[in-house]
Enzyme design. Structure first.
Site, mmCIF file in Angstrom:
data_model
loop_
_atom_site.group_PDB
_atom_site.id
_atom_site.type_symbol
_atom_site.label_atom_id
_atom_site.label_comp_id
_atom_site.label_asym_id
_atom_site.label_seq_id
_atom_site.Cartn_x
_atom_site.Cartn_y
_atom_site.Cartn_z
ATOM 1 C CB ILE A 48 -4.557 6.819 -0.039
ATOM 2 C CG1 ILE A 48 -3.535 5.766 -0.480
ATOM 3 C CG2 ILE A 48 -5.839 6.147 0.430
ATOM 4 C CD1 ILE A 48 -3.026 4.906 0.665
ATOM 5 C CB SER A 170 0.162 0.295 7.636
ATOM 6 O OG SER A 170 1.162 -0.519 7.034
ATOM 7 C CE1 TYR A 200 3.469 4.942 8.201
ATOM 8 C CE2 TYR A 200 3.877 2.576 8.120
ATOM 9 C CZ TYR A 200 3.172 3.690 7.698
ATOM 10 O OH TYR A 200 2.171 3.550 6.769
ATOM 11 C CE LYS A 204 -0.118 4.475 10.344
ATOM 12 N NZ LYS A 204 -1.144 5.199 9.581
#
Length: 316
Positions: A48, A170, A200, A204
């Protein structure tokens, strides 16, 4: 009964409908040019980040790829320069897993670059481990490293006519939480896969809360900030998966996940789209603002996370 060819044809048609209507996502519609502006993109050498860097370079920006791996970053610089015909694409060393590296990057940048218009906190990790400073890897790289980087570059951003900070989060934030008693603490190597994955998700959520509090602190300035969900994107963030996990995951991801260009669209939108300044601090997906869960808009937690992050990063 329909023959095999008909069945295959129907299957392909269904896949195309699902992919293009659900998974692919919209493109950024802005035609804004960025000539004379400077952008920093963390993790801009792949996925990205590289796709975002290419788009900004095509718009005429001076683009700094802030990356850990020199060889891969220089290869990305070559590719982006060639495809964009913009030779103002540069590499500067940055390892977000080291707070000293973040400080060194900021010092070098501020000494050599007279302006900063766009900061895209794009880099992220999905693996297990800890940072140079002993923090849990997801928290240390995805949140704390970017927190410190933003703080150190903020005054330069404020000198821009309309500075922007875009932080890639996310929808995994939904499964995250902020437990200040264990924030940044490494998990055991023997912990379950779910416990490791939660790290994770927690990071986020931190990205969204950080953006929310940053917007409060930027009120009255010319800088706005946004957090984004890029969609389900097949990138190298999954490179640390175990082999057996990849056997199941990769075929599905190749079929249904977005490519890096598709995943970059919301980051690009928040970096260049005119008229979204009033939405500073909000969370975007598919190039549009989205509501988040109550735990991701808790201003008290966001404020405390900022204060704790300042202490952990050595800013106070």
């Amino acid at each position: 009964m329909p023959g095999p060819i008909v069945v295959v044809g129907i299957g392909i048609a269904v896949y195309i409908l699902i992919y293009y209507n659900i998974f692919k996502g919209p493109k950024c519609k802005s035609f804004a040019t960025l000539v004379g502006k400077t952008a920093v993109i963390t993790g801009g050498n792949t996925g990205i980040g590289k796709a975002t860097a290419l788009d900004l370079a095509k718009r005429g920006a001076r683009v700094i790829l802030a990356c850990r791996n020199k060889q891969r970053a220089e290869a990305a610089v070559f590719d982006i320069r060639k495809e964009s015909s913009n030779h103002q694409v540069l590499f500067m060393q940055l390892d977000l897993a080291s707070l000293q590296s973040v400080r060194s990057f900021a010092e070098t940048f501020l000494q050599t670059e007279p302006r900063l218009d766009i900061l895209i906190n794009n880099a992220g990790v999905g693996g297990h481990g800890q940072t140079v400073d002993g923090f849990e890897l997801h928290f240390g790289v995805n949140h704390l490293g970017h927190f410190l980087l933003t703080a150190l570059l903020l005054e330069r951003l404020k000198q821009a006519e309309a500075g922007r900070v875009v932080t890639v989060s996310s929808m995994a934030y939904r499964y995250g939480r902020v437990d200040f008693s264990t924030l940044g603490t490494s998990v055991s190597h023997d912990s379950s896969a779910w416990v490791k994955t939660q790290g994770y998700c927690h990071s986020k959520l931190c990205n969204i809360l950080f953006t929310r509090e940053l917007a409060n602190k930027l009120e009255g300035s010319t800088v706005t900030c946004y957090s984004v969900h890029p969609g389900f994107v097949y990138t190298e963030v999954f490179r640390d998966m175990k082999t057996w996990q990849k056997l199941f995951f990769i075929p599905f991801a190749r079929l249904f996940f977005r490519g890096p260009e598709g995943g970059a669209q919301t980051s690009i939108h928040c970096a260049v789209q005119e008229g979204i300044e009033v939405l500073g601090g909000r969370y975007f997906a598919d190039c549009g603002v989205q509501e988040v869960g109550t735990h991701a808009r808790d201003d008290g937690v966001a404020r405390k996370l900022w204060e704790v992050s300042e202490r952990l990063a050595g800013l106070v």
